[in-house]
Design a protein around this motif. Structure first.
Motif, PDB file in Angstrom:
ATOM      1  N   LEU A 178      46.419  75.209  13.655  1.00  0.00           N
ATOM      2  CA  LEU A 178      45.984  74.189  14.690  1.00  0.00           C
ATOM      3  C   LEU A 178      47.295  75.100  15.881  1.00  0.00           C
ATOM      4  N   LEU A 213      39.136  71.938  16.112  1.00  0.00           N
ATOM      5  CA  LEU A 213      40.042  72.310  17.077  1.00  0.00           C
ATOM      6  C   LEU A 213      40.968  73.594  15.629  1.00  0.00           C
ATOM      7  N   GLU A 223      46.230  65.568  21.548  1.00  0.00           N
ATOM      8  CA  GLU A 223      45.393  64.524  21.268  1.00  0.00           C
ATOM      9  C   GLU A 223      45.248  64.231  19.856  1.00  0.00           C
ATOM     10  N   SER A 237      49.473  72.737  20.843  1.00  0.00           N
ATOM     11  CA  SER A 237      48.753  72.407  22.034  1.00  0.00           C
ATOM     12  C   SER A 237      48.049  70.930  22.152  1.00  0.00           C
ATOM     13  N   HIS A 238      47.470  71.231  20.698  1.00  0.00           N
ATOM     14  CA  HIS A 238      46.483  69.998  20.388  1.00  0.00           C
ATOM     15  C   HIS A 238      47.160  68.688  20.263  1.00  0.00           C
TER      16      HIS A 238
END
Length: 92
Positions: free
Chosen positions: A13, A54, A20, A16-17
């Motif tokens: 992953l 993601l 969220e 940047s996620h």
């Protein structure tokens, strides 16, 4: 980063996620603190679904260390409470 979902395997992953995922983690933490079983179940599912959506599965034969370990989808509220730190399940 590598995220392990207990009982499922690892997912690569991009960091940047994390923004969220941290929103869902904050919601999950609040539900655990309130003892909101229904909300906990819904938000845990949403958090794990977001990681799966993601990220990309890491091959089973890869020996990558996990940066983050998340509970299985069938974990109980009490089991997850035992895994929490001050930031919830996801640091930051």
């Amino acid at each position: 980063m590598i995220v392990r979902i207990m009982g499922e395997g690892q997912i690569g992953l991009d960091e940047s996620h994390l923004v969220e995922l941290n929103k869902l983690d904050d919601e999950l933490l609040a539900e655990i603190q309130r003892g909101d079983e229904e909300g906990f179940r819904r938000t845990l599912g949403a958090l794990l679904d977001a990681v799966r959506r993601l990220g990309e599965p890491v091959p089973d034969d890869s020996l990558e260390p996990s940066t983050l370990i998340l509970p299985s989808p069938d974990a109980t509220l009490e089991e997850v409470r035992g895994l929490l730190n001050d930031d919830g399940l996801i640091p930051g």
